[in-house]
Motif scaffolding. Structure first.
Motif, PDB file in Angstrom:
ATOM      1  N   GLN A  80       1.037  -1.124   0.144  1.00 42.02           N
ATOM      2  CA  GLN A  80       0.032  -0.059  -0.166  1.00 42.02           C
ATOM      3  C   GLN A  80       0.977   1.399   0.050  1.00 42.02           C
ATOM      4  O   GLN A  80       2.056   1.137   0.552  1.00 42.02           O
ATOM      5  N   GLY A  81       0.363   2.352  -0.599  1.00 46.45           N
ATOM      6  CA  GLY A  81       1.050   3.529  -0.631  1.00 46.45           C
ATOM      7  C   GLY A  81       1.465   4.125   0.724  1.00 46.45           C
ATOM      8  O   GLY A  81       0.622   4.353   1.646  1.00 46.45           O
ATOM      9  N   GLU A  82       2.536   4.671   0.782  1.00 50.03           N
ATOM     10  CA  GLU A  82       2.893   5.480   2.209  1.00 50.03           C
ATOM     11  C   GLU A  82       3.137   6.711   1.607  1.00 50.03           C
ATOM     12  O   GLU A  82       4.052   7.151   0.754  1.00 50.03           O
ATOM     13  N   ASP A  83       2.496   7.915   2.239  1.00 53.01           N
ATOM     14  CA  ASP A  83       2.666   9.349   1.988  1.00 53.01           C
ATOM     15  C   ASP A  83       3.820   9.890   2.432  1.00 53.01           C
ATOM     16  O   ASP A  83       3.965   9.807   3.849  1.00 53.01           O
ATOM     17  N   ALA A  84       4.675  10.219   1.774  1.00 50.03           N
ATOM     18  CA  ALA A  84       5.887  10.913   2.321  1.00 50.03           C
ATOM     19  C   ALA A  84       5.564  12.440   2.592  1.00 50.03           C
ATOM     20  O   ALA A  84       5.757  13.108   1.600  1.00 50.03           O
ATOM     21  N   LYS A  85       5.040  12.638   3.618  1.00 50.10           N
ATOM     22  CA  LYS A  85       4.243  14.050   3.740  1.00 50.10           C
ATOM     23  C   LYS A  85       5.742  15.183   3.623  1.00 50.10           C
ATOM     24  O   LYS A  85       5.240  16.111   3.556  1.00 50.10           O
ATOM     25  N   VAL A  86       6.513  14.794   4.224  1.00 54.82           N
ATOM     26  CA  VAL A  86       7.723  15.637   4.192  1.00 54.82           C
ATOM     27  C   VAL A  86       7.992  16.310   2.778  1.00 54.82           C
ATOM     28  O   VAL A  86       8.290  17.299   2.908  1.00 54.82           O
ATOM     29  N   VAL A  87       7.824  15.774   1.900  1.00 52.26           N
ATOM     30  CA  VAL A  87       7.974  16.175   0.435  1.00 52.26           C
ATOM     31  C   VAL A  87       6.980  17.373   0.232  1.00 52.26           C
ATOM     32  O   VAL A  87       7.579  18.651  -0.285  1.00 52.26           O
ATOM     33  N   SER A 104      22.470   4.267  -7.385  1.00 46.70           N
ATOM     34  CA  SER A 104      22.127   3.636  -6.260  1.00 46.70           C
ATOM     35  C   SER A 104      20.920   3.163  -5.583  1.00 46.70           C
ATOM     36  O   SER A 104      20.637   2.267  -4.799  1.00 46.70           O
ATOM     37  N   GLY A 105      20.078   3.996  -5.895  1.00 43.07           N
ATOM     38  CA  GLY A 105      18.493   3.873  -5.467  1.00 43.07           C
ATOM     39  C   GLY A 105      18.303   4.347  -4.305  1.00 43.07           C
ATOM     40  O   GLY A 105      17.268   3.867  -3.557  1.00 43.07           O
ATOM     41  N   THR A 106      19.065   5.163  -3.471  1.00 41.32           N
ATOM     42  CA  THR A 106      18.977   5.728  -2.324  1.00 41.32           C
ATOM     43  C   THR A 106      18.596   6.956  -2.141  1.00 41.32           C
ATOM     44  O   THR A 106      18.227   7.622  -0.957  1.00 41.32           O
ATOM     45  N   GLU A 107      18.862   7.643  -3.182  1.00 42.67           N
ATOM     46  CA  GLU A 107      18.636   9.510  -3.119  1.00 42.67           C
ATOM     47  C   GLU A 107      17.576   9.583  -4.146  1.00 42.67           C
ATOM     48  O   GLU A 107      17.610   9.334  -5.321  1.00 42.67           O
ATOM     49  N   LEU A 108      16.524  10.288  -3.812  1.00 42.31           N
ATOM     50  CA  LEU A 108      15.384  10.871  -4.614  1.00 42.31           C
ATOM     51  C   LEU A 108      15.434  12.261  -4.913  1.00 42.31           C
ATOM     52  O   LEU A 108      15.473  13.176  -3.840  1.00 42.31           O
ATOM     53  N   PHE A 120      15.933  13.588  -1.449  1.00 47.81           N
ATOM     54  CA  PHE A 120      15.249  12.611   0.082  1.00 47.81           C
ATOM     55  C   PHE A 120      16.093  11.465  -0.076  1.00 47.81           C
ATOM     56  O   PHE A 120      16.324  11.037  -1.112  1.00 47.81           O
ATOM     57  N   SER A 121      16.452  11.004   1.073  1.00 47.81           N
ATOM     58  CA  SER A 121      16.934   9.665   1.185  1.00 47.81           C
ATOM     59  C   SER A 121      16.238   8.548   1.970  1.00 47.81           C
ATOM     60  O   SER A 121      15.517   8.754   2.566  1.00 47.81           O
ATOM     61  N   VAL A 122      16.674   7.437   1.242  1.00 49.12           N
ATOM     62  CA  VAL A 122      16.001   6.488   2.153  1.00 49.12           C
ATOM     63  C   VAL A 122      17.131   5.547   2.374  1.00 49.12           C
ATOM     64  O   VAL A 122      17.757   4.818   1.776  1.00 49.12           O
ATOM     65  N   SER A 123      17.013   5.160   3.960  1.00 48.12           N
ATOM     66  CA  SER A 123      18.108   4.653   4.629  1.00 48.12           C
ATOM     67  C   SER A 123      17.652   3.688   5.677  1.00 48.12           C
ATOM     68  O   SER A 123      18.501   2.617   5.777  1.00 48.12           O
ATOM     69  N   ALA A 125      14.222   2.399   6.157  1.00 46.12           N
ATOM     70  CA  ALA A 125      13.039   1.567   5.609  1.00 46.12           C
ATOM     71  C   ALA A 125      12.889   2.034   4.310  1.00 46.12           C
ATOM     72  O   ALA A 125      12.764   3.080   3.968  1.00 46.12           O
ATOM     73  N   ILE A 126      12.537   0.958   3.481  1.00 50.55           N
ATOM     74  CA  ILE A 126      12.270   1.308   2.162  1.00 50.55           C
ATOM     75  C   ILE A 126      11.224   2.008   1.838  1.00 50.55           C
ATOM     76  O   ILE A 126      10.923   2.796   0.655  1.00 50.55           O
ATOM     77  N   ASN A 127      10.041   2.166   2.782  1.00 50.97           N
ATOM     78  CA  ASN A 127       8.843   3.133   2.638  1.00 50.97           C
ATOM     79  C   ASN A 127       8.931   4.428   3.405  1.00 50.97           C
ATOM     80  O   ASN A 127       8.099   4.976   3.709  1.00 50.97           O
ATOM     81  N   ARG A 128      10.021   4.598   3.812  1.00 51.18           N
ATOM     82  CA  ARG A 128      10.314   5.958   4.595  1.00 51.18           C
ATOM     83  C   ARG A 128      11.590   6.743   3.997  1.00 51.18           C
ATOM     84  O   ARG A 128      12.433   5.958   3.323  1.00 51.18           O
ATOM     85  N   CYS A 129      11.350   7.975   4.030  1.00 57.72           N
ATOM     86  CA  CYS A 129      12.328   8.774   3.306  1.00 57.72           C
ATOM     87  C   CYS A 129      12.607  10.188   4.343  1.00 57.72           C
ATOM     88  O   CYS A 129      11.716  10.592   5.055  1.00 57.72           O
ATOM     89  N   THR A 130      13.828  10.424   4.316  1.00 58.21           N
ATOM     90  CA  THR A 130      14.166  11.603   5.171  1.00 58.21           C
ATOM     91  C   THR A 130      14.819  12.933   4.099  1.00 58.21           C
ATOM     92  O   THR A 130      15.472  12.460   3.188  1.00 58.21           O
ATOM     93  N   VAL A 131      14.615  13.929   4.552  1.00 57.62           N
ATOM     94  CA  VAL A 131      15.265  15.124   3.663  1.00 57.62           C
ATOM     95  C   VAL A 131      16.649  15.292   3.829  1.00 57.62           C
ATOM     96  O   VAL A 131      17.233  15.307   4.930  1.00 57.62           O
TER      97      VAL A 131
END
Length: 817
Positions: A80-87, A104-108, A120-123, A125-131
């Motif tokens: 299911q979709g996880e809303d990356a609200k920080v974006v 490398s698939g870790t920076e969006l 944004f970085s995924v480090s 969990a794959i369904n979570r990102c941080t700025v």
């Protein structure tokens, strides 16, 4: 009044003279309009790590999804979709325009309609990102909109396979080569990769912008330049294509004012500037697009809606067969279609003209790939009916394209064809292994569908299919699975290929909580767990307190590290007891290859497979060292006292079990020496044991020695009663009812090997469905977890889980956030 017949109505209204309408697929018309407005309009991006980011329907939010295995059924599904609200927060709810992952698939990278750019970085969990880079919210000026964005390659090689060939012995021969990735690279070096991430953008006003990670790896730096001068509004750019070239430069193509301009750009990192060289301008695009056979396509100039919607540069690359370097190719895609309200175009369908230029002095020839399309060609252009394409599955995670029409699948009745499919899947797996990360979930999902739809879940055929795939998988990556000699453990631990191959073996034998794992999958699980424990000890004992500390502080730091190992040490001792207990059980029931499969126990294989023996010896050495240190501390310190108590509960000492392994290894070596088994034969024997979990006939004399001479010694030195009553249900390697009940009612943190409360927040592995507690990274002596908790023991990503859902059979199933 007489009734009019149907044919009279046709004559009256003349319907037979109207062109037949071809319905346009829903959403395609709108999507073409988006593509026509800008080349930076990618609303869905699939990373090399398996995270799928998409712009929500409202245009202001980013939704993260990923493939994951259902822990209840073992079926692969899309989360299911996880809303990356920080974006949305960072972009001040502006409409988002473009998404792009780094290689490398870790920076969006995320851009909006006004050119604001954030990363944004995924480090965790794959369904979570941080700025990691916040955009500066500038004035709402669409002249700053980004129309071109491309990530730079890292300074590394990439495995490209050559066509597989079938040998006379029936096996497939695999080969490949490793060309170096071209183009400029971020010159800053970091510990884990050769260089850091960087990307280049181009705005509507032809402003170049280089964005790159600085030396510290946490801050993003940038510099700018001009690609060309834009003096009038008609010169504004709408489409830009960027690709790396072999001489560490960039090739850039732009579209504006009904013309295409090409440039070569070099990057001077020291001076923070671009060196731009204009190559060529292509202005007569209208004649190029209409230079087609009239019988194939009416002139595109008849449709005022026609125009460029995609621009791309294919980089120079070595030809797989001839080994010659192919020149870069520029592709321009022009679309035409019916106009709403215009009856003269009602009969037209959406169609595309693809125009191709080779960026060299050679005579242009249409690439052979285009000849395979079901379409007609003329001159320098190619006409393609967009609505005639067959459905395709595109995995950008490993640059794979799979297109299998259903009519072709129905013809797969010959075993030789199935072997060909296995060879193709193995090649794709090798590409995934050589790329970034450990992502090959799409291959696992594809194999699962093939087993269901074509093999009809027939157990025998599925097993043969899986074994054949695993056998070719180990061969194609040239992995030496024979560790029966004096090879070093450090060499084994440093190679990520062992984890990647065992992870695939683990996945193929998992069918959810409702069924038991296969013997092959259990063996892979146990070896992966042992490998993880060995890495944990190696990383944990390298952790030292920061700064100058006293001897007392250093001692407290070491004690804290030892405390963090309690769960892992307890798990290793339980695994040891499980192996001995299962060997005794096999001896009492009568041992043969059929019995091993019936009991579905990996105990015998864990003794004879050289990888597991190597890892057992490695972890035992660390535990024995800690036990000796605990005796020196006595019972004053509670940490060491608890460790002493833990080791004393074991039915036998470590030295007895080490001798047990040494006797088995001695017997195996004697058989190899007496029969003069070659190195190649030894590798085949080890591979067969690793895949099947059974002992091959050539090593069966060693099994007989184990169940006579060696077992007699075990029964004398081990406390058999304690072994029988020792709890091994939490290992996940037994199929007895007690183990099934434990798995239903308990959760095990696979990293720390501790039981978790059922209400605890968890992360779940997207592949093997193991869980860990969702906690902040620890500090101090337990800091080894920071390096080890980023991925599961199988090497795959965690996904954040929240909430619980009671399934129909009473088993708990975590609900995706």
């Amino acid at each position: 009044m007489p009734m009019m017949m149907d044919d009279e109505l046709d004559d009256l209204f003349g319907d037979q003279n109207l062109p037949s309408l071809t319905p346009v697929p829903r959403g395609l018309d709108q999507r073409i309009d988006h593509l026509r407005s800008s080349s930076c309009s990618q609303r869905i991006a699939w990373s090399n790590q398996g995270c799928i980011a998409s712009i929500a329907e409202n245009g202001c939010h980013v939704i993260l999804r990923n493939l994951n295995c259902d822990p209840l059924t073992g079926l692969w599904r899309l989360s299911q979709g996880e809303d990356a609200k920080v974006v949305s927060t960072i972009h001040a709810a502006h409409a988002l325009k473009h998404l792009s992952w780094n290689h490398s698939g870790t920076e969006l990278a995320v851009t909006d309609i006004f050119g604001s750019l954030s990363i944004f970085s995924v480090s965790v969990a794959i369904n979570r990102c941080t700025v990691t880079k916040r955009c500066a919210v500038d004035a709402e000026d669409n002249l700053n909109a980004i129309v071109g964005l491309a990530w730079l390659h890292q300074d590394r090689t990439l495995l490209l396979p050559r066509p597989a060939a079938k040998l006379q012995d029936g096996q497939w021969a695999f080969s490949g080569y490793r060309p170096k990735l071209t183009g400029p690279h971020n010159p800053h070096v970091q510990q884990t990769t050769k260089n850091k991430a960087a990307f280049v953008t181009v705005t509507r006003t032809a402003v170049l912008r280089m964005v790159y990670q600085g030396p510290d790896g946490t801050h993003w730096l940038e510099f700018r330049g001009e690609l060309d001068t834009v003096s009038i509004p008609s010169d504004l750019l709408t489409h830009v294509a960027i690709c790396a070239d072999k001489d560490s430069s960039l090739l850039i193509a732009t579209y504006g004012s009904e013309s295409i301009r090409t440039y070569r750009v070099e990057v001077d990192w020291q001076a923070q500037r671009f060196l731009v060289e204009h190559l060529k301008t292509i202005e007569d695009l209208a004649s190029t697009r209409s230079n087609l056979d009239p019988s194939v396509l009416p002139s595109m100039s008849a449709y005022p809606r026609s125009g460029l919607y995609h621009l791309e540069i294919l980089p120079s690359a070595p030809d797989v067969l001839s080994k010659e370097t192919l020149p870069p190719v520029l592709l321009a895609f022009f679309c035409s279609g019916p106009i709403e309200g215009d009856h003269t175009t009602l009969g037209a369908s959406l169609s595309t003209t693809i125009v191709r230029w080779e960026l060299s002095s050679l005579k242009p020839e249409l690439h052979s790939s285009f000849l395979q399309l079901a379409s007609k060609k003329s001159g320098a252009g190619l006409y393609v009916d967009l609505q005639s394409f067959l459905p395709v599955v595109l995995s950008v995670a490993s640059l794979r394209l799979l297109q299998v029409p259903q009519a072709y699948i129905e013809t797969l009745t010959d075993d030789a064809v199935i072997e060909t499919i296995i060879a193709a899947l193995v090649i794709q797996f090798s590409i995934a292994c050589s790329s970034y990360g450990n992502h090959h979930d799409d291959i696992s999902a594809t194999m699962q569908l093939f087993q269901k739809d074509f093999l009809k879940d027939d157990w025998g055929r599925v097993q043969n299919f899986t074994n054949a795939f695993l056998n070719d998988m180990y061969r194609i990556v040239s992995l030496d699975v024979d560790y029966s000699g004096d090879k070093k453990t450090e060499t084994y631990l440093k190679s990520g290929l062992y984890q990647k191959t065992l992870s695939m073996q683990l996945s193929l034998g998992y069918w959810g909580e409702q069924r038991h794992r296969s013997l092959s999958s259990k063996l892979a699980l146990a070896i992966l767990q042992l490998r993880w424990a060995a890495l944990t000890f190696a990383m944990g004992f390298r952790t030292h307190p920061s700064g100058s500390t006293s001897a007392k502080e250093a001692e407290a730091h070491r004690a804290e590290a030892v405390r963090s190992f309690y769960g892992i040490i307890s798990w290793i001792l339980s695994l040891r007891n499980f192996v001995v207990d299962e060997i005794i059980t096999l001896a009492t029931r009568g041992i043969n290859r059929t019995r091993v499969h019936e009991l579905n126990t990996p105990a015998l294989a864990l003794i004879f497979v050289s990888q597991s023996r190597l890892l057992f010896k490695y972890v035992f050495r660390f535990i024995r060292m800690l036990g000796e240190e605990a005796q020196q501390h006595g019972f004053k310190d509670p940490v060491w006292r608890e460790l002493t108590t833990l080791l004393s509960k074991s039915p036998a000492g470590l030295h007895q079990f080490e001798k047990f392994f040494a006797d088995v290894e001695k017997t195996v070596r004697q058989i190899y020496d007496n029969e003069r088994v070659s190195d190649a034969e030894r590798r085949d024997i080890e591979r067969e044991m690793l895949i099947s979990g059974c002992i091959p006939p050539r090593l069966w004399p060693a099994v007989e020695v184990l169940f006579t001479t060696t077992l007699d010694v075990v029964l004398k030195e081990f406390n058999v009663a304690d072994l029988f009553f020792h709890d091994i249900s939490w290992l996940g390697l037994s199929d007895d009812p007690e183990s099934d009940r434990w798995r239903e009612k308990h959760r095990l943190d696979v990293i720390r090997k501790i039981e978790l409360p059922m209400h605890a927040r968890i992360r779940r592995c997207t592949r093997c469905c193991s869980v860990m507690e969702d906690i902040a990274p620890p500090r101090g002596a337990a800091g080894w977890l920071i390096n080890m908790w980023r991925s599961c023991i199988c090497g795959n990503w965690w996904m954040g889980i929240k909430g619980e859902d009671e399934t129909s059979n009473g088993k708990r199933q975590a609900a995706i956030a």
